[in-house]
Design a protein around this motif. Structure first.
Motif: not given
Length: 147
Positions: A43-44, A108-113, A119-125, A127-133
């Motif tokens: 997205p960047r 938001e804070a997201v936990l991917d278990m 790849a999903k972890l990167c997509a979650l990051a 989605a946070l747009q550099l704000s959150g964890s």
């Protein structure tokens, strides 16, 4: 019992064959040969749909998942300039769907278990747009080191 074509079932571990038989699942369900691959646009990146389709002419947008494209199984993205620049990522479509369904918002804070290979972890990051964890864990050491 279930009768399978030997060529399909012979490649499965015995425990998996036993699971399939116990649950009435025919092994031929797993004989699919041309499983498509999927990519996601960073997205960047300034990469346009036209550029994706120029570099990967057999790509097709996934209509219900913006920024995702379907590729035939034989397409190798490693040779694509956009992939080498980090403008595209390979990703499983189910992972993309999970991220979209979660609706992550910046801050938001997201936990991917089940994060491997990442790849999903990167997509979650993203989605946070550099704000959150975002924190990723996985029980599979082999998959953690495959990304």
């Amino acid at each position: 019992g279930i009768r399978w074509h030997g060529a399909v079932a012979s490649h499965f571990p015995p425990a998996f064959r036993a699971f399939l038989e116990a649950n009435g699942v025919h092994a031929d369900n797993y004989s699919v040969e041309d499983v498509p691959r999927y990519i996601r646009v960073n997205p960047r990146s300034a990469l346009t749909q036209e550029e994706v389709e120029r570099q990967l002419p057999r790509s097709e947008p996934v209509g219900w998942l913006p920024g995702y494209y379907r590729l035939p199984a034989d397409v190798k993205i490693a040779a694509c300039d956009a992939y080498r620049r980090g403008d595209l990522y390979g990703i499983d479509l189910a992972s993309g769907a999970a991220v979209a369904a979660l609706g992550v918002l910046p801050g938001e804070a997201v936990l991917d278990m089940c994060c491997a290979p990442g790849a999903k972890l990167c997509a979650l990051a993203d989605a946070l747009q550099l704000s959150g964890s975002v924190t990723g864990v996985d029980v599979s050491e082999e998959r953690l080191f495959s990304g």
